[in-house]
Scaffold this active site. Structure first.
Site, short mmCIF file in Angstrom:
data_model
loop_
_atom_site.label_atom_id
_atom_site.label_comp_id
_atom_site.label_asym_id
_atom_site.label_seq_id
_atom_site.Cartn_x
_atom_site.Cartn_y
_atom_site.Cartn_z
N CYS A 66 1.66 -30.24 -78.96
CA CYS A 66 0.24 -29.26 -79.04
C CYS A 66 0.12 -28.46 -80.28
O CYS A 66 1.23 -28.27 -80.96
CB CYS A 66 0.54 -28.37 -77.75
SG CYS A 66 -0.94 -27.18 -77.53
N CYS A 73 7.03 -22.58 -75.59
CA CYS A 73 6.67 -23.75 -75.15
C CYS A 73 7.28 -24.94 -75.77
O CYS A 73 7.26 -25.23 -76.82
CB CYS A 73 5.13 -23.81 -75.08
SG CYS A 73 4.56 -25.38 -74.33
N ARG A 277 1.13 -15.64 -57.60
CA ARG A 277 1.72 -16.60 -57.43
C ARG A 277 3.27 -16.56 -58.25
O ARG A 277 3.34 -16.23 -59.45
CB ARG A 277 1.19 -18.07 -58.32
CG ARG A 277 2.03 -19.45 -58.04
CD ARG A 277 1.45 -20.58 -58.47
NE ARG A 277 0.35 -20.83 -57.72
CZ ARG A 277 -1.06 -20.82 -58.25
NH1 ARG A 277 -1.22 -20.58 -59.47
NH2 ARG A 277 -1.95 -20.88 -57.59
#
Ligand code: SAM
Ligand code: DTB
Ligand code: SF4
Length: 339
Positions: A66, A73, A277
């Site tokens: 990415c 990440c 969540r």
């Protein structure tokens, strides 16, 4: 005469508010823990059946390489995490995974791509995946990086119900996390998603070295959006070796679990109708910690043994957790009705 703090004022239990101030959100964080969890549990019951937990399943349809530098990440090309970059999956493989997710009890299937932004050349393939997943009777969700207004409309037309795009942290700490895109970039994509008529899934990460004020600032930003997120993921940082923020956690330790529960409780209070969540990080959370999160208002989880690139509890482990805590999966229609 009571010697303890009085219960929260009734304003917490009224209709959702969009005019929260940062000091008000910080004051919620500062409440005595038991009062905070009690208030959050009460607000949770005002809008939801607290025995129901919605189940989503993730699939990384395009892994690694990415162009963003998000400091947590595993998939950023800026860091050596040992992850092998892969190309966009074939639609048939994605649909087979979605079928397996449905058979395993998930009601929503979320396709994630390690992209800075969706490219127009990939949009038709994404549209085919989305309509295929929808035809299986699953709710559809995608997280593909930044979108233009036109791309958002195309994804909606293909049958996309939810788009996930996280703010990650408060605006003040944001540049400590990522510098290749701005807070405004994120807000603009969220606005395109809302304008296209899709539901938003937007939250952040806790445990990146941020202060409580930054956690309050993230929740303040979410609670003052033009519409509250329909889904609000609270992720605990999964420390990935080779990433700057992961290395920091490996050296200086994870966030205090009680502070994590406080964050869940405040999320429930400021966005009372959102599906909150309990997202990344459950792999290392005890059943007791997860029970506290559900009590504090979490009512959605990711299921299946893998998130995007990191582990998650297996189905049988979550089945035991649900039995232990007398929880049941939320039916798809119930999610629609609450949205
Ligand atoms: N590339 C897209 C984007 O960033 O919007 C979609 C995929 S990205 C992996 C989705 C979200 O996962 C991020 O916004 C972040 O909040 C969360 N995430 C990624 N890595 C994580 C980690 N190591 N621990 C906790 N959450 C993480
Ligand atoms: C969200 O807030 N958390 C999910 C989903 N949205 C896309 C992703 C968690 C990723 C955890 C790290 C990984 O597995 O790579
Ligand atoms: Fe890319 Fe998303 Fe990872 Fe950031 S979080 S590096 S945008 S995949």
């Amino acid at each position: 005469m009571l010697s303890h703090q009085p219960p929260a004022t009734s304003h917490l239990f009224a209709q959702p508010r969009h005019d929260w101030t940062l000091p008000e959100v910080e004051a919620l964080f500062a409440r005595p823990f038991m009062e905070l969890v009690f208030d959050a549990a009460t607000v949770h019951r005002r809008w939801f059946d607290p025995s129901e937990v919605q189940k989503s399943q993730l699939l990384s349809i395009k892994t690694g390489g990415c162009a963003e530098n998000c400091g947590y990440c595993s998939q950023s090309a800026f860091f050596d995490t040992g992850l092998k970059a892969e190309k966009l999956m074939d639609t048939a493989v994605v649909l087979a995974e979605a079928m397996a997710a449905k058979a395993g009890g998930a009601s929503r299937f979320c396709m994630g791509a390690a992209w800075r932004e969706l490219k127009d050349r990939d949009t038709p393939k994404l549209a085919a995946m989305i309509s295929g997943v929808k035809a299986l009777g699953l709710e559809t969700c995608a997280t593909l990086g930044m979108l233009t207004a036109d791309q958002a409309r195309q994804l909606k037309a293909a049958g996309l119900d939810y788009y996930n795009h996280n703010l990650d942290t408060g605006p003040e700490y944001y540049t400590q996390v990522v510098t290749t895109r701005t807070y405004k970039d994120r807000l603009d994509t969220l606005s395109h998603v809302r304008d296209a008529g899709m539901s938003t899934c937007c939250g952040g990460i806790v445990g990146m070295g941020e202060a409580r004020r930054d956690r309050a600032s993230l929740l303040h930003a979410l609670a003052t959006l033009p519409e509250h997120p329909d889904s609000l993921p609270v992720n605990a940082l999964v420390p990935v070796t080779g990433t700057p923020l992961g290395e920091r956690v490996i050296q200086s330790g994870e966030i205090d679990p009680i502070e994590f529960v406080r964050t869940v409780a405040v999320a429930r209070l400021v966005c009372p109708r959102a599906m909150v969540r309990l997202s990344a990080g459950r792999e290392t959370m005890s059943p007791e910690m997860q029970a506290l999160c559900f009590l504090a208002g979490a009512n959605s989880i990711f299921v299946g043994g893998k998130l995007l690139t990191t582990p998650n509890p297996e189905q049988d482990e979550d089945a035991r957790l649900f039995a232990l805590l007398d929880l049941k999966p939320m039916a798809s229609m119930a999610v629609e009705a609450a949205a």
